[in-house]
Design a protein around this motif. Sequence first.
Motif, PDB file in Angstrom:
ATOM      1  N   TYR A  60       0.836  -1.203   0.000  1.00  0.00           N
ATOM      2  CA  TYR A  60       0.000   0.000   0.000  1.00  0.00           C
ATOM      3  C   TYR A  60       0.871   1.254   0.000  1.00  0.00           C
ATOM      4  O   TYR A  60       0.586   2.217  -0.719  1.00  0.00           O
ATOM      5  N   SER A  61       1.930   1.246   0.786  1.00  0.00           N
ATOM      6  CA  SER A  61       2.827   2.400   0.851  1.00  0.00           C
ATOM      7  C   SER A  61       3.455   2.689  -0.510  1.00  0.00           C
ATOM      8  O   SER A  61       3.534   3.845  -0.947  1.00  0.00           O
ATOM      9  N   GLU A 102       0.808   4.087  -2.822  1.00  0.00           N
ATOM     10  CA  GLU A 102       0.560   5.490  -2.484  1.00  0.00           C
ATOM     11  C   GLU A 102       1.647   6.392  -3.059  1.00  0.00           C
ATOM     12  O   GLU A 102       1.363   7.472  -3.588  1.00  0.00           O
ATOM     13  N   THR A 103       2.901   5.949  -3.003  1.00  0.00           N
ATOM     14  CA  THR A 103       4.003   6.713  -3.600  1.00  0.00           C
ATOM     15  C   THR A 103       3.779   6.884  -5.093  1.00  0.00           C
ATOM     16  O   THR A 103       3.971   7.971  -5.639  1.00  0.00           O
ATOM     17  N   ALA A 115       0.920   6.886  -6.665  1.00  0.00           N
ATOM     18  CA  ALA A 115      -0.197   7.826  -6.848  1.00  0.00           C
ATOM     19  C   ALA A 115       0.252   9.270  -6.624  1.00  0.00           C
ATOM     20  O   ALA A 115      -0.162  10.173  -7.364  1.00  0.00           O
ATOM     21  N   LEU A 116       1.111   9.494  -5.635  1.00  0.00           N
ATOM     22  CA  LEU A 116       1.616  10.850  -5.380  1.00  0.00           C
ATOM     23  C   LEU A 116       2.493  11.330  -6.536  1.00  0.00           C
ATOM     24  O   LEU A 116       2.445  12.500  -6.911  1.00  0.00           O
ATOM     25  N   SER A 152       4.794  14.167  -3.803  1.00  0.00           N
ATOM     26  CA  SER A 152       5.589  12.994  -3.444  1.00  0.00           C
ATOM     27  C   SER A 152       6.819  13.356  -2.620  1.00  0.00           C
ATOM     28  O   SER A 152       7.400  12.488  -1.986  1.00  0.00           O
TER      29      SER A 152
END
Length: 173
Positions: free
Chosen positions: A80-81, A84-85, A87-88, A162
């Motif tokens: 997930y982390s 998320e990176t 996506a940022l 990010s």
Amino acid sequence: MNAVFMLIAMLILLASFVIWGVSFFYKEHFIVHEMMNALAAAGVSVCFGIGFIGLVFGIKNWFGKMMGAVSAIIMIGVGYSFAETSALLYKDKVAYENQDFEEMVALPIGEEYEPPDYGLPKLMKLEFEKLTIDVYNLEILRRDYEANWKGKPLEIVYLPNSRFAVSVKEYVE
């Protein structure tokens, strides 16, 4: 049931390797390359998480089930982390193309290096009072950072979402 989880895990792992391989064709496009690498890392982590879930169903003793479940939760959290990176970085795509960066001048209060197991360690992150900047993509060697920049105010140019560094240099008034 166990075989289904393992099959899904292997398909995700295969897709992750394909994404990672394709990312090398986009080496000149920083954002796309880094997004694809983060997505591939997310896939590998989720692959292992799903594999551990499959092991939970296949193991008979309670301790093994508990360790498998904890490992699955950790690996899916890591995945997930990374997602998320990615996506940022996608949110930063327009800012990068328009060179709409954030800038700051500050003295780092901490730094994080990659483990020295893989040759010369590189600087991964610079910590400041209010934020942490990811500088791994700049490939700054630990020895170079400590010899030239440690303990000095730095001028950092980075992406707004990010917080990936675009450039780091010593601040000269």
